[in-house]
Design a protein around this motif. Structure first.
Motif, short mmCIF file in Angstrom:
data_model
loop_
_atom_site.label_atom_id
_atom_site.label_comp_id
_atom_site.label_asym_id
_atom_site.label_seq_id
_atom_site.Cartn_x
_atom_site.Cartn_y
_atom_site.Cartn_z
N LEU A 2 13.20 36.06 -18.13
CA LEU A 2 14.52 35.78 -17.62
C LEU A 2 15.45 36.74 -18.58
CD1 LEU A 2 16.48 34.17 -15.82
CD2 LEU A 2 16.31 32.44 -17.66
N VAL A 3 15.37 36.42 -19.96
CA VAL A 3 16.22 37.44 -20.66
C VAL A 3 16.23 38.99 -20.21
CG1 VAL A 3 16.75 38.25 -23.09
CG2 VAL A 3 16.15 35.44 -22.57
N LEU A 4 15.04 39.52 -20.12
CA LEU A 4 14.84 40.88 -19.61
C LEU A 4 15.66 40.99 -18.58
CD1 LEU A 4 11.91 42.97 -20.03
CD2 LEU A 4 12.69 42.61 -17.96
N THR A 5 15.51 40.12 -17.49
CA THR A 5 16.12 40.39 -16.07
C THR A 5 17.79 40.49 -16.22
OG1 THR A 5 14.24 39.34 -15.02
CG2 THR A 5 16.18 39.53 -13.96
N LYS A 25 20.30 54.85 -12.08
CA LYS A 25 19.85 55.77 -12.96
C LYS A 25 18.37 56.05 -12.96
CE LYS A 25 19.74 57.18 -17.84
NZ LYS A 25 20.24 56.79 -19.18
N LEU A 26 17.70 54.87 -12.79
CA LEU A 26 16.11 54.73 -12.63
C LEU A 26 15.63 55.69 -11.69
CD1 LEU A 26 13.74 53.36 -14.21
CD2 LEU A 26 13.90 51.60 -12.52
N PHE A 27 16.20 55.44 -10.63
CA PHE A 27 15.55 56.27 -9.64
C PHE A 27 16.05 57.77 -9.40
CE2 PHE A 27 15.71 51.78 -7.67
CZ PHE A 27 14.53 51.87 -7.29
N LYS A 28 16.73 58.22 -10.28
CA LYS A 28 17.23 59.55 -10.28
C LYS A 28 16.51 60.09 -11.59
CE LYS A 28 21.73 58.95 -8.52
NZ LYS A 28 23.19 58.82 -8.72
N ASP A 29 15.50 59.33 -12.14
CA ASP A 29 15.03 59.99 -13.76
C ASP A 29 13.64 60.74 -12.94
OD1 ASP A 29 13.32 60.06 -16.02
OD2 ASP A 29 14.56 58.36 -16.83
N GLY A 30 13.51 62.05 -13.17
CA GLY A 30 12.51 62.69 -12.72
C GLY A 30 11.14 62.31 -13.69
N ARG A 31 11.36 62.05 -14.96
CA ARG A 31 9.97 61.72 -15.80
C ARG A 31 9.36 60.37 -15.24
NH1 ARG A 31 11.65 62.14 -21.90
NH2 ARG A 31 9.70 61.04 -22.01
N ASN A 89 14.46 48.07 -18.98
CA ASN A 89 14.41 46.56 -18.69
C ASN A 89 14.46 46.52 -17.17
OD1 ASN A 89 14.57 45.82 -21.35
ND2 ASN A 89 16.91 45.51 -21.09
N ALA A 90 15.21 47.62 -16.56
CA ALA A 90 15.36 47.66 -14.86
C ALA A 90 13.91 47.98 -14.51
CB ALA A 90 16.48 48.43 -14.50
N LEU A 91 13.36 48.81 -14.95
CA LEU A 91 12.02 49.30 -14.64
C LEU A 91 10.85 47.93 -14.82
CD1 LEU A 91 9.94 51.40 -13.54
CD2 LEU A 91 9.79 52.37 -15.94
N SER A 92 11.01 47.47 -15.80
CA SER A 92 10.12 46.21 -16.12
C SER A 92 10.45 45.30 -14.78
CB SER A 92 10.31 45.54 -17.37
OG SER A 92 10.39 46.67 -18.36
N VAL A 93 11.62 44.69 -14.73
CA VAL A 93 11.82 43.78 -13.74
C VAL A 93 11.19 44.26 -12.27
CG1 VAL A 93 13.65 42.83 -12.11
CG2 VAL A 93 13.89 43.15 -14.70
N LEU A 94 11.49 45.52 -11.82
CA LEU A 94 10.85 46.06 -10.63
C LEU A 94 9.33 46.15 -10.67
CD1 LEU A 94 13.22 49.09 -9.99
CD2 LEU A 94 13.17 46.93 -8.88
N LEU A 95 8.79 46.15 -11.85
CA LEU A 95 7.30 46.25 -11.82
C LEU A 95 6.93 44.94 -11.69
CD1 LEU A 95 6.42 48.68 -14.77
CD2 LEU A 95 6.01 48.78 -12.27
N MET A 96 7.29 43.72 -12.22
CA MET A 96 7.20 42.41 -12.39
C MET A 96 7.27 42.00 -10.75
SD MET A 96 8.39 40.49 -15.76
CE MET A 96 10.30 41.23 -15.64
N LEU A 97 8.28 42.25 -9.92
CA LEU A 97 8.54 41.87 -8.67
C LEU A 97 7.45 42.59 -8.00
CD1 LEU A 97 12.30 42.29 -8.22
CD2 LEU A 97 11.13 40.07 -8.31
N SER A 98 7.24 43.56 -8.07
CA SER A 98 5.98 44.34 -7.30
C SER A 98 4.79 43.81 -7.48
CB SER A 98 6.12 45.74 -7.62
OG SER A 98 7.17 46.52 -7.33
#
Length: 277
Positions: free
Chosen positions: A39-42, A65-71, A247-256
């Motif tokens: 919850l805190v991470l989200t 920013k995450l969806f524009k990060d090439g790496r 943090n945003a990437l981790s939230v998306l991974l948890m939702l997926s």
């Protein structure tokens, strides 16, 4: 003449006062303990600040920013490719292994079954080191393909054990009946047995896919130059501090991962309901 009173069992019961049992309280505390960090991470994934030290306001900027990060996108592409290939190979080999163990008797069958399921209990570090030594002895250059080979090892065991549990509940005479009705062995397998196993195969594949996507230790030992997977990319970035984009990437991974787990549970439920009918 007065009517007969209603029997005592039909009288309205006295409402009991609400009481909180210690079991419910303990369960609530455990869930709070487990999910509070998530919850805190989200919440901090929406923090406007570039650092997670303090809240400065709500913002979607880190998701953009995450969806524009090439790496990140390249690492995600690598992880998806590895997971899809590993799961596909594991689905084929795991299903064949489970069916073979269920249908045939041979010398050393019990030992073979135990060895096949060892990756479920062997520590990841042991699998990673042994795979690296094996590849080095054979002189195979590390690349994305070596990660796939390593991931097939543990994905295979997960698919096989899920399919085996489904086979244990099937009528063993289904294929025999199909053969008696004129079907060839291949037709009996593809048209009778395989449709019955399909929910278990898909559930095992979904579970293996999530595990492959989340794996860091085995991939880091067997990856070659330029073969960075998503967990490896995340680890390389958090060594200097956790940023809101991670943090945003981790939230998306948890939702997926949650969506995949729900899909696997739905397929398991549909299969159980079909068996019940």
């Amino acid at each position: 003449m007065t009517p007969n009173p209603k029997p005592p069992e039909s009288w309205p019961e006295e409402k009991k006062p609400f009481s909180l049992s210690w079991q419910a309280l303990f369960t609530g505390l455990m869930f709070f303990y487990m999910y509070l960090p998530i919850l805190v991470l989200t919440v901090y994934s929406f923090n406007r600040s570039a650092y997670s030290a303090g809240w400065t306001g709500f913002s979607w900027r880190w998701y953009g920013k995450l969806f524009k990060d090439g790496r990140i996108l390249r690492a995600l592409e690598n992880s998806l490719g590895v997971a899809l290939l590993a799961v596909t190979l594991a689905a084929i080999l795991g299903t064949m292994m489970a069916v073979g163990l269920a249908k045939y008797r041979f010398w050393g069958k019990t030992l073979y079954r135990g060895v096949s399921y060892l990756p479920l209990i062997v520590p990841d570090i042991a699998i990673a080191v042994s795979t690296l030594i094996f590849l080095a002895v054979l002189g195979i250059q590390l690349s994305l393909w070596t990660i796939v080979i390593a991931h097939v090892v543990f994905c295979l065991a997960y698919v096989a054990i899920v399919v085996s549990s489904r086979l244990a509940n099937l009528d063993p005479h289904l294929e025999e009946a199909a053969l008696d009705l004129g079907a060839t062995p291949l037709q009996a397998f593809t048209q009778v047995l395989l449709p019955e196993l399909a929910p278990a195969i898909i559930a095992g594949c979904l579970l293996s896919f999530v595990l492959s996507m989340d794996d860091f230790l085995i991939a880091s030992f067997t990856a070659g130059t330029g073969s960075t997977t998503l967990p490896m990319e995340i680890f390389s970035r958090i060594r200097t501090g956790v940023k809101p984009d991670i943090n945003a990437l981790s939230v998306l991974l948890m939702l997926s991962s949650g969506a995949v787990a729900l899909l696997a549970e739905y397929l398991r439920y549909k299969g159980a309901k079909k068996r019940g009918n």
